[in-house]
Design a protein around this motif. Structure first.
Motif, PDB file in Angstrom:
ATOM      1  N   MET A   1      25.559   2.997  -2.186  1.00 38.66           N
ATOM      2  CA  MET A   1      24.432   3.685  -1.560  1.00 38.66           C
ATOM      3  C   MET A   1      23.168   2.832  -1.705  1.00 38.66           C
ATOM      4  SD  MET A   1      22.771   7.413  -2.487  1.00 38.66           S
ATOM      5  CE  MET A   1      24.285   8.273  -2.136  1.00 38.66           C
ATOM      6  N   SER A   2      22.436   2.659  -0.604  1.00 40.00           N
ATOM      7  CA  SER A   2      21.227   1.845  -0.656  1.00 40.00           C
ATOM      8  C   SER A   2      20.121   2.586  -1.400  1.00 40.00           C
ATOM      9  CB  SER A   2      20.755   1.501   0.757  1.00 40.00           C
ATOM     10  OG  SER A   2      20.424   2.676   1.461  1.00 40.00           O
ATOM     11  N   LYS A   3      19.270   1.808  -2.041  1.00 42.11           N
ATOM     12  CA  LYS A   3      18.166   2.397  -2.795  1.00 42.11           C
ATOM     13  C   LYS A   3      17.111   2.979  -1.866  1.00 42.11           C
ATOM     14  CE  LYS A   3      17.821   0.004  -7.228  1.00 42.11           C
ATOM     15  NZ  LYS A   3      16.903  -0.803  -8.068  1.00 42.11           N
ATOM     16  N   LYS A   4      16.462   4.033  -2.343  1.00 34.52           N
ATOM     17  CA  LYS A   4      15.295   4.548  -1.642  1.00 34.52           C
ATOM     18  C   LYS A   4      14.133   3.568  -1.823  1.00 34.52           C
ATOM     19  CE  LYS A   4      16.248   9.543  -2.050  1.00 34.52           C
ATOM     20  NZ  LYS A   4      17.581   9.579  -2.696  1.00 34.52           N
ATOM     21  N   THR A   5      13.062   3.795  -1.076  1.00 39.81           N
ATOM     22  CA  THR A   5      11.841   3.008  -1.214  1.00 39.81           C
ATOM     23  C   THR A   5      10.696   3.965  -1.503  1.00 39.81           C
ATOM     24  OG1 THR A   5      12.659   1.436   0.438  1.00 39.81           O
ATOM     25  CG2 THR A   5      10.310   1.336  -0.116  1.00 39.81           C
ATOM     26  N   ILE A   6       9.940   3.683  -2.559  1.00 38.47           N
ATOM     27  CA  ILE A   6       8.794   4.534  -2.898  1.00 38.47           C
ATOM     28  C   ILE A   6       7.543   3.674  -2.994  1.00 38.47           C
ATOM     29  CG2 ILE A   6       7.813   6.198  -4.511  1.00 38.47           C
ATOM     30  CD1 ILE A   6      10.630   6.853  -5.449  1.00 38.47           C
ATOM     31  N   LEU A   7       6.552   4.037  -2.202  1.00 37.55           N
ATOM     32  CA  LEU A   7       5.255   3.367  -2.209  1.00 37.55           C
ATOM     33  C   LEU A   7       4.246   4.281  -2.900  1.00 37.55           C
ATOM     34  CD1 LEU A   7       5.250   2.201   1.536  1.00 37.55           C
ATOM     35  CD2 LEU A   7       6.331   1.094  -0.434  1.00 37.55           C
ATOM     36  N   PHE A   8       3.475   3.716  -3.806  1.00 41.01           N
ATOM     37  CA  PHE A   8       2.498   4.492  -4.569  1.00 41.01           C
ATOM     38  C   PHE A   8       1.071   4.076  -4.209  1.00 41.01           C
ATOM     39  CE2 PHE A   8       6.251   4.513  -7.246  1.00 41.01           C
ATOM     40  CZ  PHE A   8       6.246   5.742  -7.890  1.00 41.01           C
ATOM     41  N   ASP A   9       0.211   5.056  -4.059  1.00 38.80           N
ATOM     42  CA  ASP A   9      -1.221   4.806  -4.095  1.00 38.80           C
ATOM     43  C   ASP A   9      -1.589   4.557  -5.566  1.00 38.80           C
ATOM     44  OD1 ASP A   9      -4.026   4.906  -3.251  1.00 38.80           O
ATOM     45  OD2 ASP A   9      -4.067   6.855  -4.251  1.00 38.80           O
ATOM     46  N   LEU A  10      -2.809   4.084  -5.825  1.00 38.82           N
ATOM     47  CA  LEU A  10      -3.229   3.860  -7.213  1.00 38.82           C
ATOM     48  C   LEU A  10      -4.201   4.935  -7.711  1.00 38.82           C
ATOM     49  CD1 LEU A  10      -3.698   0.012  -7.785  1.00 38.82           C
ATOM     50  CD2 LEU A  10      -1.911   1.529  -8.635  1.00 38.82           C
ATOM     51  N   ASP A  11      -5.469   4.839  -7.296  1.00 34.80           N
ATOM     52  CA  ASP A  11      -6.497   5.744  -7.829  1.00 34.80           C
ATOM     53  C   ASP A  11      -6.174   7.201  -7.515  1.00 34.80           C
ATOM     54  OD1 ASP A  11      -8.668   4.012  -8.995  1.00 34.80           O
ATOM     55  OD2 ASP A  11      -8.534   3.115  -7.009  1.00 34.80           O
ATOM     56  N   GLY A  12      -6.095   8.007  -8.571  1.00 33.44           N
ATOM     57  CA  GLY A  12      -5.819   9.426  -8.394  1.00 33.44           C
ATOM     58  C   GLY A  12      -4.347   9.758  -8.286  1.00 33.44           C
ATOM     59  N   THR A  13      -3.517   8.724  -8.183  1.00 33.34           N
ATOM     60  CA  THR A  13      -2.068   8.918  -8.091  1.00 33.34           C
ATOM     61  C   THR A  13      -1.382   8.415  -9.354  1.00 33.34           C
ATOM     62  OG1 THR A  13      -2.135   8.715  -5.675  1.00 33.34           O
ATOM     63  CG2 THR A  13       0.003   8.373  -6.749  1.00 33.34           C
ATOM     64  N   LEU A  14      -1.672   7.172  -9.724  1.00 38.30           N
ATOM     65  CA  LEU A  14      -1.130   6.596 -10.956  1.00 38.30           C
ATOM     66  C   LEU A  14      -2.204   6.337 -12.008  1.00 38.30           C
ATOM     67  CD1 LEU A  14       1.431   3.951  -9.596  1.00 38.30           C
ATOM     68  CD2 LEU A  14       1.964   6.153 -10.674  1.00 38.30           C
ATOM     69  N   ILE A  15      -3.423   6.052 -11.562  1.00 38.30           N
ATOM     70  CA  ILE A  15      -4.470   5.649 -12.509  1.00 38.30           C
ATOM     71  C   ILE A  15      -5.741   6.464 -12.332  1.00 38.30           C
ATOM     72  CG2 ILE A  15      -3.592   3.281 -12.591  1.00 38.30           C
ATOM     73  CD1 ILE A  15      -6.003   2.460 -10.832  1.00 38.30           C
ATOM     74  N   ASP A  16      -6.560   6.446 -13.393  1.00 39.28           N
ATOM     75  CA  ASP A  16      -7.902   7.022 -13.350  1.00 39.28           C
ATOM     76  C   ASP A  16      -8.890   5.905 -13.672  1.00 39.28           C
ATOM     77  OD1 ASP A  16     -10.274   8.358 -13.537  1.00 39.28           O
ATOM     78  OD2 ASP A  16      -9.676   9.685 -15.178  1.00 39.28           O
ATOM     79  N   SER A  17      -9.586   5.448 -12.649  1.00 37.24           N
ATOM     80  CA  SER A  17     -10.606   4.409 -12.846  1.00 37.24           C
ATOM     81  C   SER A  17     -11.972   4.920 -12.394  1.00 37.24           C
ATOM     82  CB  SER A  17     -10.230   3.133 -12.087  1.00 37.24           C
ATOM     83  OG  SER A  17     -10.056   3.404 -10.712  1.00 37.24           O
ATOM     84  N   THR A  18     -12.141   6.240 -12.465  1.00 37.13           N
ATOM     85  CA  THR A  18     -13.370   6.868 -11.976  1.00 37.13           C
ATOM     86  C   THR A  18     -14.610   6.271 -12.619  1.00 37.13           C
ATOM     87  OG1 THR A  18     -12.134   8.941 -11.722  1.00 37.13           O
ATOM     88  CG2 THR A  18     -14.533   9.067 -11.585  1.00 37.13           C
ATOM     89  N   SER A  19     -14.588   6.113 -13.931  1.00 38.47           N
ATOM     90  CA  SER A  19     -15.759   5.615 -14.655  1.00 38.47           C
ATOM     91  C   SER A  19     -16.178   4.233 -14.168  1.00 38.47           C
ATOM     92  CB  SER A  19     -15.458   5.575 -16.157  1.00 38.47           C
ATOM     93  OG  SER A  19     -16.499   4.958 -16.866  1.00 38.47           O
ATOM     94  N   ALA A  20     -15.208   3.332 -14.015  1.00 36.61           N
ATOM     95  CA  ALA A  20     -15.511   1.972 -13.562  1.00 36.61           C
ATOM     96  C   ALA A  20     -16.031   1.968 -12.128  1.00 36.61           C
ATOM     97  CB  ALA A  20     -14.262   1.097 -13.672  1.00 36.61           C
ATOM     98  N   ILE A  21     -15.447   2.808 -11.289  1.00 31.40           N
ATOM     99  CA  ILE A  21     -15.880   2.883  -9.891  1.00 31.40           C
ATOM    100  C   ILE A  21     -17.316   3.393  -9.797  1.00 31.40           C
ATOM    101  CG2 ILE A  21     -15.505   4.107  -7.705  1.00 31.40           C
ATOM    102  CD1 ILE A  21     -12.476   3.985  -8.358  1.00 31.40           C
TER     103      ILE A  21
END
Length: 214
Positions: A1-21
């Protein structure tokens, strides 16, 4: 079975960089002796490319590049220290890597994204990172998603985009892959609900959902 493909956003999805932004935006407006912008207004624009965000904040088009340079001169010094993984982000990425090929599709510059992901301990899981500087047309255009799939040598079949804003969802729809929303970021669950797609509290729950799809 072929692998699925998952694309991730960064800010707010995987990381919190609010302070730096926020510090970056403050520095840009200070550099030109302009009043600082309301932080809630800036947070509402996180996810947009910097050029569009500054334009929406009222900066004249001919000055936007100068503001971006002022922003980055500060951001590049602080973003590693002032960015953290969101809860269960690392577990999500590891779990996803067991059954899918992974990539990041972000409006953040890949110049910053690649070292950041390495420092956060998850860079090794991503085969491809597509940033604002890799495309002509950023999200919500389909281009960054299509480029990620091309670099992964994957088709649109069994491909998913996980993100926290309408930009991610619209980009996925425009690229004709499956959008998955998370409410861990900068757009309200009520706003995301308008798209009538699955919405999860965090990426881990989103990954479990994708894993369950035959």
């Amino acid at each position: 079975m072929s692998k699925k493909t998952i694309l991730f956003d960064l800010d707010g999805t995987l990381i919190d960089s609010t302070s730096a932004i926020l510090d970056g935006f403050d520095a840009a407006f200070k550099a030109f002796n302009e009043p600082l912008q309301d932080h809630e207004s800036i947070k509402a624009l996180i996810g947009f490319p910097l050029d569009i965000a500054f334009e929406k904040l009222g900066v004249a088009k001919e000055k936007i590049n100068e503001y971006i340079n002022a922003y980055r001169s500060v951001y590049q010094k602080i973003y590693i220290e002032q960015t953290s993984l969101l809860p269960l982000a690392k577990e999500s990425v590891y779990e996803a890597s067991l059954f899918a090929d992974l990539a990041v599709v972000t409006t953040k510059s890949s110049k910053f994204s690649k070292p950041l992901l390495s420092c956060l301990g998850i860079g090794e899981y991503f085969k491809v990172i597509i940033g604002r500087d890799d495309v002509i047309n950023p999200k919500p255009h389909a281009e960054p998603i299509l480029l990620a799939l091309e670099k992964l040598s994957k088709s649109k079949k069994d491909a998913f985009m996980i993100g926290d804003t309408h930009l991610d969802i619209q980009a996925a729809c425009n690229a004709k892959i499956t959008p998955i929303a998370v409410s861990s970021g900068y757009e309200s669950k009520e706003s995301l609900a308008k798209f009538k797609i699955p919405i999860f509290d965090n990426t881990y729950k989103a990954i479990q959902h994708i894993k369950s799809i035959a």
